[in-house]
Design a protein around this motif. Structure first.
Motif, PDB file in Angstrom:
ATOM      1  N   PRO A 249      60.863  48.124  32.184  1.00  0.00           N
ATOM      2  CA  PRO A 249      60.351  46.825  32.617  1.00  0.00           C
ATOM      3  C   PRO A 249      61.498  45.873  32.929  1.00  0.00           C
ATOM      4  O   PRO A 249      62.590  46.003  32.376  1.00  0.00           O
ATOM      5  CB  PRO A 249      59.546  46.332  31.419  1.00  0.00           C
ATOM      6  CG  PRO A 249      59.889  47.202  30.284  1.00  0.00           C
ATOM      7  CD  PRO A 249      60.538  48.432  30.812  1.00  0.00           C
ATOM      8  N   GLN A 250      61.248  44.938  33.828  1.00  0.00           N
ATOM      9  CA  GLN A 250      62.266  43.963  34.198  1.00  0.00           C
ATOM     10  C   GLN A 250      61.785  42.540  33.994  1.00  0.00           C
ATOM     11  O   GLN A 250      62.432  41.610  34.444  1.00  0.00           O
ATOM     12  CB  GLN A 250      62.673  44.155  35.654  1.00  0.00           C
ATOM     13  CG  GLN A 250      63.507  45.388  35.866  1.00  0.00           C
ATOM     14  CD  GLN A 250      63.919  45.521  37.308  1.00  0.00           C
ATOM     15  OE1 GLN A 250      63.327  46.279  38.052  1.00  0.00           O
ATOM     16  NE2 GLN A 250      64.913  44.764  37.704  1.00  0.00           N
ATOM     17  N   GLN A 251      60.636  42.371  33.351  1.00  0.00           N
ATOM     18  CA  GLN A 251      60.132  41.037  33.054  1.00  0.00           C
ATOM     19  C   GLN A 251      59.929  40.914  31.562  1.00  0.00           C
ATOM     20  O   GLN A 251      59.620  41.892  30.887  1.00  0.00           O
ATOM     21  CB  GLN A 251      58.798  40.788  33.759  1.00  0.00           C
ATOM     22  CG  GLN A 251      58.921  40.475  35.208  1.00  0.00           C
ATOM     23  CD  GLN A 251      57.617  39.933  35.773  1.00  0.00           C
ATOM     24  OE1 GLN A 251      56.735  39.508  35.043  1.00  0.00           O
ATOM     25  NE2 GLN A 251      57.504  39.951  37.078  1.00  0.00           N
ATOM     26  N   GLY A 252      60.100  39.699  31.070  1.00  0.00           N
ATOM     27  CA  GLY A 252      59.897  39.482  29.650  1.00  0.00           C
ATOM     28  C   GLY A 252      59.718  38.019  29.334  1.00  0.00           C
ATOM     29  O   GLY A 252      59.928  37.142  30.168  1.00  0.00           O
ATOM     30  N   GLU A 253      59.293  37.785  28.087  1.00  0.00           N
ATOM     31  CA  GLU A 253      59.105  36.425  27.586  1.00  0.00           C
ATOM     32  C   GLU A 253      60.311  36.037  26.743  1.00  0.00           C
ATOM     33  O   GLU A 253      60.747  36.792  25.873  1.00  0.00           O
ATOM     34  CB  GLU A 253      57.845  36.358  26.722  1.00  0.00           C
ATOM     35  CG  GLU A 253      57.621  35.001  26.102  1.00  0.00           C
ATOM     36  CD  GLU A 253      56.506  34.991  25.080  1.00  0.00           C
ATOM     37  OE1 GLU A 253      56.255  33.922  24.516  1.00  0.00           O
ATOM     38  OE2 GLU A 253      55.898  36.050  24.827  1.00  0.00           O
ATOM     39  N   VAL A 254      60.857  34.861  26.998  1.00  0.00           N
ATOM     40  CA  VAL A 254      62.012  34.368  26.254  1.00  0.00           C
ATOM     41  C   VAL A 254      61.550  33.905  24.879  1.00  0.00           C
ATOM     42  O   VAL A 254      60.684  33.040  24.766  1.00  0.00           O
ATOM     43  CB  VAL A 254      62.715  33.213  27.008  1.00  0.00           C
ATOM     44  CG1 VAL A 254      63.862  32.665  26.178  1.00  0.00           C
ATOM     45  CG2 VAL A 254      63.205  33.681  28.369  1.00  0.00           C
ATOM     46  N   LEU A 255      62.115  34.507  23.828  1.00  0.00           N
ATOM     47  CA  LEU A 255      61.777  34.138  22.460  1.00  0.00           C
ATOM     48  C   LEU A 255      62.774  33.169  21.850  1.00  0.00           C
ATOM     49  O   LEU A 255      62.412  32.345  21.022  1.00  0.00           O
ATOM     50  CB  LEU A 255      61.686  35.393  21.581  1.00  0.00           C
ATOM     51  CG  LEU A 255      60.637  36.429  21.973  1.00  0.00           C
ATOM     52  CD1 LEU A 255      60.694  37.607  21.011  1.00  0.00           C
ATOM     53  CD2 LEU A 255      59.254  35.818  21.988  1.00  0.00           C
ATOM     54  N   ALA A 256      64.028  33.279  22.234  1.00  0.00           N
ATOM     55  CA  ALA A 256      65.071  32.404  21.689  1.00  0.00           C
ATOM     56  C   ALA A 256      66.234  32.328  22.673  1.00  0.00           C
ATOM     57  O   ALA A 256      66.494  33.276  23.407  1.00  0.00           O
ATOM     58  CB  ALA A 256      65.565  32.933  20.346  1.00  0.00           C
ATOM     59  N   VAL A 257      66.914  31.186  22.676  1.00  0.00           N
ATOM     60  CA  VAL A 257      68.021  30.937  23.596  1.00  0.00           C
ATOM     61  C   VAL A 257      69.195  30.380  22.805  1.00  0.00           C
ATOM     62  O   VAL A 257      69.023  29.494  21.967  1.00  0.00           O
ATOM     63  CB  VAL A 257      67.615  29.919  24.695  1.00  0.00           C
ATOM     64  CG1 VAL A 257      68.764  29.652  25.637  1.00  0.00           C
ATOM     65  CG2 VAL A 257      66.401  30.404  25.458  1.00  0.00           C
ATOM     66  N   GLY A 258      70.381  30.916  23.068  1.00  0.00           N
ATOM     67  CA  GLY A 258      71.585  30.391  22.435  1.00  0.00           C
ATOM     68  C   GLY A 258      71.947  29.028  23.010  1.00  0.00           C
ATOM     69  O   GLY A 258      71.360  28.574  23.994  1.00  0.00           O
ATOM     70  N   PRO A 259      72.925  28.358  22.418  1.00  0.00           N
ATOM     71  CA  PRO A 259      73.294  27.009  22.866  1.00  0.00           C
ATOM     72  C   PRO A 259      73.940  26.964  24.250  1.00  0.00           C
ATOM     73  O   PRO A 259      73.906  25.948  24.924  1.00  0.00           O
ATOM     74  CB  PRO A 259      74.276  26.536  21.799  1.00  0.00           C
ATOM     75  CG  PRO A 259      74.808  27.786  21.179  1.00  0.00           C
ATOM     76  CD  PRO A 259      73.711  28.804  21.277  1.00  0.00           C
ATOM     77  N   GLY A 260      74.524  28.069  24.702  1.00  0.00           N
ATOM     78  CA  GLY A 260      75.188  28.096  26.010  1.00  0.00           C
ATOM     79  C   GLY A 260      76.626  28.548  25.864  1.00  0.00           C
ATOM     80  O   GLY A 260      77.128  28.727  24.765  1.00  0.00           O
ATOM     81  N   ARG A 261      77.282  28.712  27.004  1.00  0.00           N
ATOM     82  CA  ARG A 261      78.684  29.149  26.964  1.00  0.00           C
ATOM     83  C   ARG A 261      79.605  27.940  27.080  1.00  0.00           C
ATOM     84  O   ARG A 261      79.206  26.885  27.572  1.00  0.00           O
ATOM     85  CB  ARG A 261      78.971  30.165  28.061  1.00  0.00           C
ATOM     86  CG  ARG A 261      78.846  29.638  29.460  1.00  0.00           C
ATOM     87  CD  ARG A 261      79.163  30.740  30.487  1.00  0.00           C
ATOM     88  NE  ARG A 261      78.927  30.255  31.825  1.00  0.00           N
ATOM     89  CZ  ARG A 261      79.816  29.594  32.561  1.00  0.00           C
ATOM     90  NH1 ARG A 261      81.025  29.355  32.076  1.00  0.00           N
ATOM     91  NH2 ARG A 261      79.525  29.175  33.764  1.00  0.00           N
ATOM     92  N   ARG A 262      80.822  28.112  26.634  1.00  0.00           N
ATOM     93  CA  ARG A 262      81.813  27.027  26.715  1.00  0.00           C
ATOM     94  C   ARG A 262      82.569  27.099  28.035  1.00  0.00           C
ATOM     95  O   ARG A 262      82.962  28.167  28.476  1.00  0.00           O
ATOM     96  CB  ARG A 262      82.802  27.115  25.575  1.00  0.00           C
ATOM     97  CG  ARG A 262      82.181  26.768  24.242  1.00  0.00           C
ATOM     98  CD  ARG A 262      83.245  26.290  23.284  1.00  0.00           C
ATOM     99  NE  ARG A 262      82.647  25.898  22.033  1.00  0.00           N
ATOM    100  CZ  ARG A 262      82.262  24.664  21.750  1.00  0.00           C
ATOM    101  NH1 ARG A 262      82.421  23.717  22.634  1.00  0.00           N
ATOM    102  NH2 ARG A 262      81.722  24.381  20.593  1.00  0.00           N
TER     103      ARG A 262
END
Length: 106
Positions: free
Chosen positions: A41-54
């Protein structure tokens, strides 16, 4: 970060935790596809996201464009598959997320 299912996953940096959406087993023509012939599969639901990159120049955090609850399309062979409390999850780099799927409201 606790997800809707109670799983606690806290991605670091520009990582995204996704629950893959299973594709239907029946094709439009009524044929059933065996498990061995199915594509990843290539679709999914986002469960958690990190703060981002520096940022390499300024050191400031650059947040990701996705948020918890978004349905996304991601690279076919990207990420690391894990199982947490019986749920199969995928941890992706933010750059492996290709698009956000917008659904039409009726």
């Amino acid at each position: 970060m606790a997800t809707k299912t109670g799983i606690k996953v806290n991605p670091l940096a520009d990582r995204v935790v996704i629950r893959t959406l299973e594709e239907t087993e029946q094709m439009r023509g009524g044929l059933y596809i065996p498990d061995t012939a199915k594509e990843k599969p290539q679709q999914g639901e986002v469960l958690a996201v990190g703060p981002g990159r520096r940022s390499e120049q300024t050191g400031e955090i650059i947040p990701l464009d996705v948020k918890t609850g978004d349905t996304v399309v991601y690279s076919k062979y990207g990420g690391t598959e894990i199982t947490v409390d019986g749920d199969d999850l995928l941890i992706l780099n933010g750059r492996d997320v290709l698009a956000i799927v917008k659904t039409k409201k009726k």
